[in-house]
Design a protein around this motif. Sequence first.
Motif, PDB file in Angstrom:
ATOM      1  N   THR A  14       0.858  -1.186   0.000  1.00  0.00           N
ATOM      2  CA  THR A  14       0.000   0.000   0.000  1.00  0.00           C
ATOM      3  C   THR A  14       0.893   1.235   0.000  1.00  0.00           C
ATOM      4  O   THR A  14       2.052   1.175   0.416  1.00  0.00           O
ATOM      5  CB  THR A  14      -0.932   0.065   1.229  1.00  0.00           C
ATOM      6  OG1 THR A  14      -0.142   0.097   2.408  1.00  0.00           O
ATOM      7  CG2 THR A  14      -1.897  -1.094   1.260  1.00  0.00           C
ATOM      8  N   ALA A  15       0.335   2.338  -0.489  1.00  0.00           N
ATOM      9  CA  ALA A  15       1.031   3.621  -0.479  1.00  0.00           C
ATOM     10  C   ALA A  15      -0.011   4.725  -0.456  1.00  0.00           C
ATOM     11  O   ALA A  15      -1.049   4.619  -1.108  1.00  0.00           O
ATOM     12  CB  ALA A  15       1.916   3.767  -1.706  1.00  0.00           C
TER      13      ALA A  15
ATOM     14  N   ASP B 119       2.078  14.190  -4.802  1.00  0.00           N
ATOM     15  CA  ASP B 119       3.469  13.979  -5.165  1.00  0.00           C
ATOM     16  C   ASP B 119       3.576  12.921  -6.266  1.00  0.00           C
ATOM     17  O   ASP B 119       2.808  11.959  -6.285  1.00  0.00           O
ATOM     18  CB  ASP B 119       4.251  13.527  -3.933  1.00  0.00           C
ATOM     19  CG  ASP B 119       5.757  13.573  -4.125  1.00  0.00           C
ATOM     20  OD1 ASP B 119       6.222  13.923  -5.226  1.00  0.00           O
ATOM     21  OD2 ASP B 119       6.475  13.260  -3.156  1.00  0.00           O
ATOM     22  N   THR B 120       4.526  13.083  -7.164  1.00  0.00           N
ATOM     23  CA  THR B 120       4.712  12.097  -8.229  1.00  0.00           C
ATOM     24  C   THR B 120       5.560  10.918  -7.763  1.00  0.00           C
ATOM     25  O   THR B 120       5.650   9.916  -8.452  1.00  0.00           O
ATOM     26  CB  THR B 120       5.380  12.726  -9.468  1.00  0.00           C
ATOM     27  OG1 THR B 120       6.666  13.233  -9.095  1.00  0.00           O
ATOM     28  CG2 THR B 120       4.510  13.821 -10.039  1.00  0.00           C
ATOM     29  N   ARG B 121       6.151  11.009  -6.584  1.00  0.00           N
ATOM     30  CA  ARG B 121       6.929   9.896  -6.034  1.00  0.00           C
ATOM     31  C   ARG B 121       6.044   9.116  -5.065  1.00  0.00           C
ATOM     32  O   ARG B 121       5.412   9.689  -4.189  1.00  0.00           O
ATOM     33  CB  ARG B 121       8.171  10.401  -5.333  1.00  0.00           C
ATOM     34  CG  ARG B 121       9.104  11.113  -6.293  1.00  0.00           C
ATOM     35  CD  ARG B 121      10.381  11.503  -5.605  1.00  0.00           C
ATOM     36  NE  ARG B 121      11.144  12.444  -6.383  1.00  0.00           N
ATOM     37  CZ  ARG B 121      11.939  12.121  -7.395  1.00  0.00           C
ATOM     38  NH1 ARG B 121      12.058  10.863  -7.747  1.00  0.00           N
ATOM     39  NH2 ARG B 121      12.604  13.040  -8.050  1.00  0.00           N
ATOM     40  N   VAL B 122       6.047   7.801  -5.254  1.00  0.00           N
ATOM     41  CA  VAL B 122       5.225   6.908  -4.435  1.00  0.00           C
ATOM     42  C   VAL B 122       6.149   5.844  -3.840  1.00  0.00           C
ATOM     43  O   VAL B 122       7.018   5.314  -4.533  1.00  0.00           O
ATOM     44  CB  VAL B 122       4.117   6.249  -5.292  1.00  0.00           C
ATOM     45  CG1 VAL B 122       3.261   5.332  -4.449  1.00  0.00           C
ATOM     46  CG2 VAL B 122       3.272   7.307  -5.972  1.00  0.00           C
ATOM     47  N   TYR B 123       5.936   5.528  -2.567  1.00  0.00           N
ATOM     48  CA  TYR B 123       6.787   4.564  -1.864  1.00  0.00           C
ATOM     49  C   TYR B 123       5.938   3.452  -1.258  1.00  0.00           C
ATOM     50  O   TYR B 123       5.677   3.447  -0.052  1.00  0.00           O
ATOM     51  CB  TYR B 123       7.600   5.283  -0.784  1.00  0.00           C
ATOM     52  CG  TYR B 123       8.408   6.428  -1.326  1.00  0.00           C
ATOM     53  CD1 TYR B 123       9.600   6.196  -1.994  1.00  0.00           C
ATOM     54  CD2 TYR B 123       7.958   7.741  -1.208  1.00  0.00           C
ATOM     55  CE1 TYR B 123      10.344   7.241  -2.517  1.00  0.00           C
ATOM     56  CE2 TYR B 123       8.694   8.796  -1.720  1.00  0.00           C
ATOM     57  CZ  TYR B 123       9.883   8.536  -2.380  1.00  0.00           C
ATOM     58  OH  TYR B 123      10.612   9.578  -2.903  1.00  0.00           O
ATOM     59  N   PRO B 124       5.513   2.493  -2.075  1.00  0.00           N
ATOM     60  CA  PRO B 124       4.695   1.389  -1.545  1.00  0.00           C
ATOM     61  C   PRO B 124       5.492   0.508  -0.584  1.00  0.00           C
ATOM     62  O   PRO B 124       6.676   0.251  -0.796  1.00  0.00           O
ATOM     63  CB  PRO B 124       4.314   0.596  -2.804  1.00  0.00           C
ATOM     64  CG  PRO B 124       4.519   1.556  -3.934  1.00  0.00           C
ATOM     65  CD  PRO B 124       5.640   2.430  -3.527  1.00  0.00           C
TER      66      PRO B 124
ATOM     67  N   ASN C 171       8.434   6.620  -9.426  1.00  0.00           N
ATOM     68  CA  ASN C 171       8.159   7.984  -9.867  1.00  0.00           C
ATOM     69  C   ASN C 171       7.088   7.842 -10.942  1.00  0.00           C
ATOM     70  O   ASN C 171       7.334   7.241 -11.992  1.00  0.00           O
ATOM     71  CB  ASN C 171       9.417   8.643 -10.432  1.00  0.00           C
ATOM     72  CG  ASN C 171       9.175  10.074 -10.863  1.00  0.00           C
ATOM     73  OD1 ASN C 171       8.046  10.472 -11.163  1.00  0.00           O
ATOM     74  ND2 ASN C 171      10.238  10.848 -10.911  1.00  0.00           N
ATOM     75  N   LEU C 172       5.904   8.361 -10.691  1.00  0.00           N
ATOM     76  CA  LEU C 172       4.785   8.179 -11.611  1.00  0.00           C
ATOM     77  C   LEU C 172       5.042   8.793 -12.983  1.00  0.00           C
ATOM     78  O   LEU C 172       4.358   8.464 -13.952  1.00  0.00           O
ATOM     79  CB  LEU C 172       3.508   8.765 -11.007  1.00  0.00           C
ATOM     80  CG  LEU C 172       3.060   8.116  -9.690  1.00  0.00           C
ATOM     81  CD1 LEU C 172       1.866   8.853  -9.108  1.00  0.00           C
ATOM     82  CD2 LEU C 172       2.738   6.646  -9.893  1.00  0.00           C
ATOM     83  N   LEU C 173       6.045   9.663 -13.097  1.00  0.00           N
ATOM     84  CA  LEU C 173       6.382  10.284 -14.379  1.00  0.00           C
ATOM     85  C   LEU C 173       7.551   9.594 -15.080  1.00  0.00           C
ATOM     86  O   LEU C 173       7.913   9.970 -16.187  1.00  0.00           O
ATOM     87  CB  LEU C 173       6.707  11.772 -14.171  1.00  0.00           C
ATOM     88  CG  LEU C 173       5.591  12.605 -13.544  1.00  0.00           C
ATOM     89  CD1 LEU C 173       6.063  14.038 -13.322  1.00  0.00           C
ATOM     90  CD2 LEU C 173       4.343  12.561 -14.395  1.00  0.00           C
ATOM     91  N   ASP C 174       8.154   8.600 -14.435  1.00  0.00           N
ATOM     92  CA  ASP C 174       9.312   7.899 -15.007  1.00  0.00           C
ATOM     93  C   ASP C 174       9.100   6.395 -14.888  1.00  0.00           C
ATOM     94  O   ASP C 174       9.530   5.777 -13.925  1.00  0.00           O
ATOM     95  CB  ASP C 174      10.585   8.333 -14.282  1.00  0.00           C
ATOM     96  CG  ASP C 174      11.842   7.706 -14.867  1.00  0.00           C
ATOM     97  OD1 ASP C 174      11.758   6.989 -15.890  1.00  0.00           O
ATOM     98  OD2 ASP C 174      12.924   7.939 -14.291  1.00  0.00           O
ATOM     99  N   HIS C 175       8.462   5.808 -15.847  1.00  0.00           N
ATOM    100  CA  HIS C 175       8.145   4.372 -15.808  1.00  0.00           C
ATOM    101  C   HIS C 175       9.342   3.491 -16.147  1.00  0.00           C
ATOM    102  O   HIS C 175       9.253   2.274 -16.047  1.00  0.00           O
ATOM    103  CB  HIS C 175       6.994   4.059 -16.759  1.00  0.00           C
ATOM    104  CG  HIS C 175       5.696   4.633 -16.298  1.00  0.00           C
ATOM    105  ND1 HIS C 175       4.516   4.367 -16.921  1.00  0.00           N
ATOM    106  CD2 HIS C 175       5.371   5.455 -15.265  1.00  0.00           C
ATOM    107  CE1 HIS C 175       3.534   4.998 -16.312  1.00  0.00           C
ATOM    108  NE2 HIS C 175       4.040   5.673 -15.308  1.00  0.00           N
TER     109      HIS C 175
END
Length: 184
Positions: A127-128, A133-138, A165-169
Amino acid sequence: MTGLAHRWSARAAGAATAALLIVGSAAGTAFAAETDRTAVRADGYEPTFDVTAQYAVVATTHPDAEGCGGFEVIGTGTATGKPIDSGTWTQDEEACTVTVPGKYDIKGTATITESDGDELNVSYQLTAPMTGDTRVYPTGTFKITGGTGEYQFATGSGKMNAWVNLLDHDNVSCRLMGEIKYLG
């Protein structure tokens, strides 16, 4: 004059005592900190499973907009660590946005394939928080669910953390740390 000398000597003794207390306290604190770190290292946890994966993902809209409301995510890349020296990482997950209010609810499976073809299978649940923010840390847990070759009868579990990073797949990573057992 004797009274004045006595007061100055009492003040000097008091200042010297205070200085000793401060120095002794700082030294004691430093010693305690050093001792605590040594104790942590000596009694520290040594996982038998410690793998880091670096991979790229492709995310598509999940077909169940009401039950999941998120994404299907396919990832491929590399994995290194122990007991895996190096191998490939493939994953298939769903990242739902409506099952846990305010959080990404991530469930997935991954396969680590070694150069000799042996495969290790893992399932995970993370979960996260959903933020701007575009950074997610599940964060969450994983389970080892077997595999092929050396890992045919493998089992185990542990903690899993990911960095997204949701902008860098193209640059996603995760770390799995826990225990592996061989039951065969």
